[in-house]
Design an enzyme around this catalytic site. Structure first.
Site, PDB file in Angstrom:
ATOM      1  N   SER A 169      -8.204  -0.075  -2.998  1.00  0.00           N
ATOM      2  CA  SER A 169      -6.810  -0.208  -2.589  1.00  0.00           C
ATOM      3  C   SER A 169      -6.015  -1.192  -3.442  1.00  0.00           C
ATOM      4  O   SER A 169      -5.871  -1.003  -4.640  1.00  0.00           O
ATOM      5  CB  SER A 169      -6.786  -0.585  -1.106  1.00  0.00           C
ATOM      6  OG  SER A 169      -5.488  -0.664  -0.625  1.00  0.00           O
ATOM      7  N   SER A 200      -9.708 -12.941   9.245  1.00  0.00           N
ATOM      8  CA  SER A 200      -9.468 -11.796   8.357  1.00  0.00           C
ATOM      9  C   SER A 200     -10.617 -10.805   8.499  1.00  0.00           C
ATOM     10  O   SER A 200     -11.762 -11.197   8.735  1.00  0.00           O
ATOM     11  CB  SER A 200      -9.387 -12.297   6.924  1.00  0.00           C
ATOM     12  OG  SER A 200      -9.666 -11.242   6.033  1.00  0.00           O
ATOM     13  N   ASP A 215       0.915   1.068  -3.046  1.00  0.00           N
ATOM     14  CA  ASP A 215      -0.232   0.221  -3.397  1.00  0.00           C
ATOM     15  C   ASP A 215      -1.204   1.029  -4.274  1.00  0.00           C
ATOM     16  O   ASP A 215      -0.943   2.189  -4.605  1.00  0.00           O
ATOM     17  CB  ASP A 215      -0.904  -0.394  -2.163  1.00  0.00           C
ATOM     18  CG  ASP A 215      -1.761   0.599  -1.412  1.00  0.00           C
ATOM     19  OD1 ASP A 215      -1.491   1.810  -1.520  1.00  0.00           O
ATOM     20  OD2 ASP A 215      -2.707   0.186  -0.719  1.00  0.00           O
ATOM     21  N   ALA A 245       3.300  -4.083   9.135  1.00  0.00           N
ATOM     22  CA  ALA A 245       4.384  -4.619   8.309  1.00  0.00           C
ATOM     23  C   ALA A 245       4.091  -4.399   6.827  1.00  0.00           C
ATOM     24  O   ALA A 245       4.996  -4.191   6.019  1.00  0.00           O
ATOM     25  CB  ALA A 245       4.556  -6.102   8.598  1.00  0.00           C
ATOM     26  N   ASP A 286      -1.708   4.398  -0.045  1.00  0.00           N
ATOM     27  CA  ASP A 286      -1.605   4.572   1.406  1.00  0.00           C
ATOM     28  C   ASP A 286      -0.672   3.524   2.025  1.00  0.00           C
ATOM     29  O   ASP A 286      -0.562   3.429   3.238  1.00  0.00           O
ATOM     30  CB  ASP A 286      -2.980   4.592   2.103  1.00  0.00           C
ATOM     31  CG  ASP A 286      -3.743   3.300   1.973  1.00  0.00           C
ATOM     32  OD1 ASP A 286      -3.289   2.394   1.235  1.00  0.00           O
ATOM     33  OD2 ASP A 286      -4.814   3.187   2.608  1.00  0.00           O
ATOM     34  N   ARG A 291      -5.864 -15.326  13.316  1.00  0.00           N
ATOM     35  CA  ARG A 291      -6.904 -14.306  13.475  1.00  0.00           C
ATOM     36  C   ARG A 291      -7.877 -14.382  12.297  1.00  0.00           C
ATOM     37  O   ARG A 291      -7.480 -14.741  11.179  1.00  0.00           O
ATOM     38  CB  ARG A 291      -6.308 -12.894  13.566  1.00  0.00           C
ATOM     39  CG  ARG A 291      -5.407 -12.541  12.411  1.00  0.00           C
ATOM     40  CD  ARG A 291      -4.929 -11.108  12.481  1.00  0.00           C
ATOM     41  NE  ARG A 291      -5.953 -10.167  12.039  1.00  0.00           N
ATOM     42  CZ  ARG A 291      -6.202  -9.845  10.760  1.00  0.00           C
ATOM     43  NH1 ARG A 291      -5.504 -10.395   9.778  1.00  0.00           N
ATOM     44  NH2 ARG A 291      -7.139  -8.992  10.464  1.00  0.00           N
TER      45      ARG A 291
HETATM   46  C1  16G Z   1      -7.259  -3.554   5.459  1.00  0.00           C
HETATM   47  C2  16G Z   1      -6.636  -2.538   6.393  1.00  0.00           C
HETATM   48  C3  16G Z   1      -5.192  -2.875   6.688  1.00  0.00           C
HETATM   49  C4  16G Z   1      -5.068  -4.283   7.197  1.00  0.00           C
HETATM   50  C5  16G Z   1      -5.754  -5.256   6.279  1.00  0.00           C
HETATM   51  C6  16G Z   1      -5.836  -6.609   6.922  1.00  0.00           C
HETATM   52  C7  16G Z   1      -7.003  -0.140   6.495  1.00  0.00           C
HETATM   53  C8  16G Z   1      -7.009   1.149   5.745  1.00  0.00           C
HETATM   54  N1  16G Z   1      -6.687  -1.213   5.795  1.00  0.00           N
HETATM   55  O1  16G Z   1      -6.659  -3.504   4.201  1.00  0.00           O
HETATM   56  O2  16G Z   1      -4.717  -1.961   7.638  1.00  0.00           O
HETATM   57  O3  16G Z   1      -3.719  -4.637   7.332  1.00  0.00           O
HETATM   58  O4  16G Z   1      -7.088  -4.823   6.029  1.00  0.00           O
HETATM   59  O5  16G Z   1      -6.578  -7.474   6.138  1.00  0.00           O
HETATM   60  O6  16G Z   1      -7.298  -0.196   7.671  1.00  0.00           O
HETATM   61  P1  16G Z   1      -7.116  -8.835   6.718  1.00  0.00           P
HETATM   62  O7  16G Z   1      -7.991  -8.522   7.909  1.00  0.00           O
HETATM   63  O8  16G Z   1      -7.836  -9.467   5.595  1.00  0.00           O
HETATM   64  O9  16G Z   1      -5.925  -9.627   7.128  1.00  0.00           O
HETATM   65 MG    MG Z   2      -4.341   0.965   0.211  1.00  0.00          MG
END
Ligand code: 16G
Ligand code: MG
Length: 565
Positions: free
Chosen positions: A70, A526, A288, A394, A292, A524
């Site tokens: 991604s 990550s 991106d 967002a 997606d 939260r």
């Molecule tokens: C991943 C998730 C995305 C989420 C992000 C949060 C998918 C396809 N992608 O990229 O939706 O916003 O993780 O990242 O589900 P974090 O948990 O590191 O904040």
């Molecule tokens: Mg992506």
């Protein structure tokens, strides 16, 4: 018995060729496995085995396997599995995914698989067939990792891999879904479906706005990834819309996700590479690395590289406004009797990261807004509970889901209207909803189909990017991350808005938040990095910054290395 033995030998032999790198522990997380591409061969091989098992479990239905990381840097790569519905792999199988990726030896792997197959009652050993569609983005490590996936699939007797080549993630999900519905599922079918439903929507634009002086050009930042390349294909089929793709990554120009792309634009709130003051006032969009995610932006002439960001929340609001307008037309008094049987419960799904101003705006429209934890799989699942469920993060992940009952109802309504009141406002509203359901990807959020729907709606309403940007004013916000010893110590509830553990932390967050007008703050763990994230919102930027910083210090005091003190 002989079949099982044969299967055991094949699996053992193939797995021995893909030993896992020592000392690396991977987790399927919110979006599959991700790490440096050079250490992923074993993980991808094993995910290939898993995908084949998933297909067997689902009676031979097609499953997808996508190789992408991604928005991560180009040296990284990753792998994830799409279920037969085209959505994310069921969460029920995530513990198995973690186990199969981390099991140390080929012998352990065989044992794990045989135990799992027994427990899940999977028809194993060549008694059934399985099918896995493979896709990859443009990363250099993708080609060899795709080979590893093929070998993993081939290690399951009866499983067939079909290589679909370089694709965006949503294209692969779309293909999996179509194939299982026995619909046309090739890449050119994807372009045909998107372009023809876009044209239908354009033909349904009210006369009043159709003649307005609308800027038909959109400038798109392709993140130097696969999305730009695919958009160049798609735009050939879209007369009346001028798409200028920049940052295509072609001919070695620009590096994937480096200073470009939706993640960069959304986080940094500055222009991506190849955009400058000459583009001030123009409608710009950013994809991106695997297309997606979608955000829009506008460069205001006075502000250097600073941009006006139009994020996933505002895309969601635009979609909600349009869908609501069509439903309101359908539900007008005069059409009662025909439309009152149409199930049309509309639900909006957001996460705690949604700007508070967007939630207020949507609620003022009279819409039902609900929240889930971060991660597409949670939002998608919730949105599918409605007749029309619109979800967005967002950061630009999102789509609109239409239930089958709603589509059937709409189709039969359209047939009725075509004979009772052809060309009426009702019929046009029904047709717009049908076209939107064809255009917007039903499997997963898709920047290309999202972009076309945004373009059609802006044209429908006759809005410039500025009009859209002014829909509501975002509350100032700040995001920070704190490196912690063990992020799993943080446990949250209420869609990540409340900390349950460690005890005492939520009280401290509440006390800090209360110091600021319109303050809102949550933390939260990550799902993708070894950090705890802090989000704060308040009525001024200074207050949002101060709130985020004070809470970050507290998180550090509770479970960090104390480096913020
Ligand atoms: C991943 C998730 C995305 C989420 C992000 C949060 C998918 C396809 N992608 O990229 O939706 O916003 O993780 O990242 O589900 P974090 O948990 O590191 O904040
Ligand atoms: Mg992506």
């Amino acid at each position: 018995m002989a079949e099982k033995q044969h299967q055991r030998e094949i699996l053992l032999r193939s797995a021995s060729a893909f030993p896992p790198p020592p000392g690396v522990k991977l987790s399927y997380g919110t979006a599959g496995f991700r790490a440096e591409g050079s250490i992923l061969a074993s993980t991808v091989f094993r995910t290939g085995v898993l995908a084949a098992l998933r297909s067997l479990k689902m009676g031979g239905a097609t499953v997808g396997l996508m190789i992408t990381a991604s928005h991560n840097p180009v040296r990284d790569n990753g792998v994830k599995v799409a279920d037969p519905s085209g959505g994310m792999m069921t969460q029920r199988w995530e513990p198995f995914a973690d186990a199969i990726a981390n099991v140390p030896t080929a012998q352990d792997l065989v044992q794990l698989v045989f135990d799992f197959v027994k427990e899940e009652e999977i028809p194993f050993g060549g008694v059934c067939s399985a099918e896995v569609l493979l896709g990859r983005d443009t990363r250099p490590s993708g080609e060899s990792l795709l080979e590893a996936a093929k070998q993993g699939i081939a290690a399951v007797v009866g499983a067939v891999a079909i290589d679909m080549g370089v694709l965006t993630t949503p294209q692969l999900h779309w293909m999996v879904r179509c194939r299982n519905k026995r619909r046309k599922a090739s890449e050119s079918d994807y372009y045909t479906q998107l372009s023809s439903s876009f044209k239908q929507l354009m033909d349904l634009i009210p006369k009043e706005t159709a003649i307005s002086l609308f800027d038909t050009t959109v400038l798109v930042d392709g993140a130097n990834g696969v999305g730009g390349e695919k958009l160049i294909e798609l735009k050939k089929m879209l007369p009346g819309l001028e798409i200028h793709v920049r940052n295509t990554g072609k001919d070695g120009e620009g590096i994937l996700n480096e200073g470009v792309g939706a993640d960069f634009v959304q986080k940094e709130k500055i222009t991506p590479h190849s955009f400058d003051l000459d583009d001030a006032g123009r409608r710009c969009a950013s994809l991106d690395g695997d297309a997606d995610r979608l955000v829009y932006f506008c460069i205001s002439s006075a502000c250097g590289r600073k941009i006006d960001l139009i994020d996933g929340d505002k895309i969601l609001s635009l979609f909600a406004l349009f869908i609501k307008e069509q439903l309101t037309i359908l539900k007008k008094e005069e059409s009662k009797g025909m439309t009152d049987k149409l199930p049309s419960r509309l639900g909006i799904v957001q996460t705690a990261y949604a700007n508070g101003a967007s939630t207020d705006y949507l609620r003022q429209l009279g819409l039902e807004v609900v929240f889930t934890p971060t991660g597409v799989k949670y939002l998608h699942e919730k949105a599918s509970e409605y007749d029309i469920g619109i979800y967005f993060e967002a950061n630009g992940h999102g789509t609109i889901l239409f239930s089958e009952q709603f589509i059937w109802g709409l189709e039969s309504l359209n047939i009725q209207l075509a004979s009772n009141s052809p060309g009426s406002d009702y019929q046009k509203a029904a047709l717009r909803l049908l076209s939107a359901s064809q255009l917007i990807n039903q499997a997963v959020g898709d920047a290309l189909s999202g972009l076309l729907l945004v373009e059609a709606i802006l044209r429908h309403i006759g809005w410039s990017i500025e009009d859209w940007s002014k829909l509501y004013q975002d509350l100032p916000s700040r995001q920070l991350k704190v490196k912690v010893v063990d992020r799993s110590v943080v446990v949250t509830s209420n869609a990540e808005t409340q900390v349950v553990r460690p005890p005492g932390l939520q009280e401290v967050i509440d006390a800090e938040t209360a110091k600021h007008s319109h303050g809102r703050c949550f933390v939260r763990p990550s799902g993708t990095e070894d950090v705890v994230r802090v989000y704060a919102e308040a009525s001024t930027q200074e207050a949002a910054d101060a709130l985020a910083q004070s809470v970050a210090r507290e998180v550090d005091r509770f479970l960090g290395f104390g480096s913020l003190h």
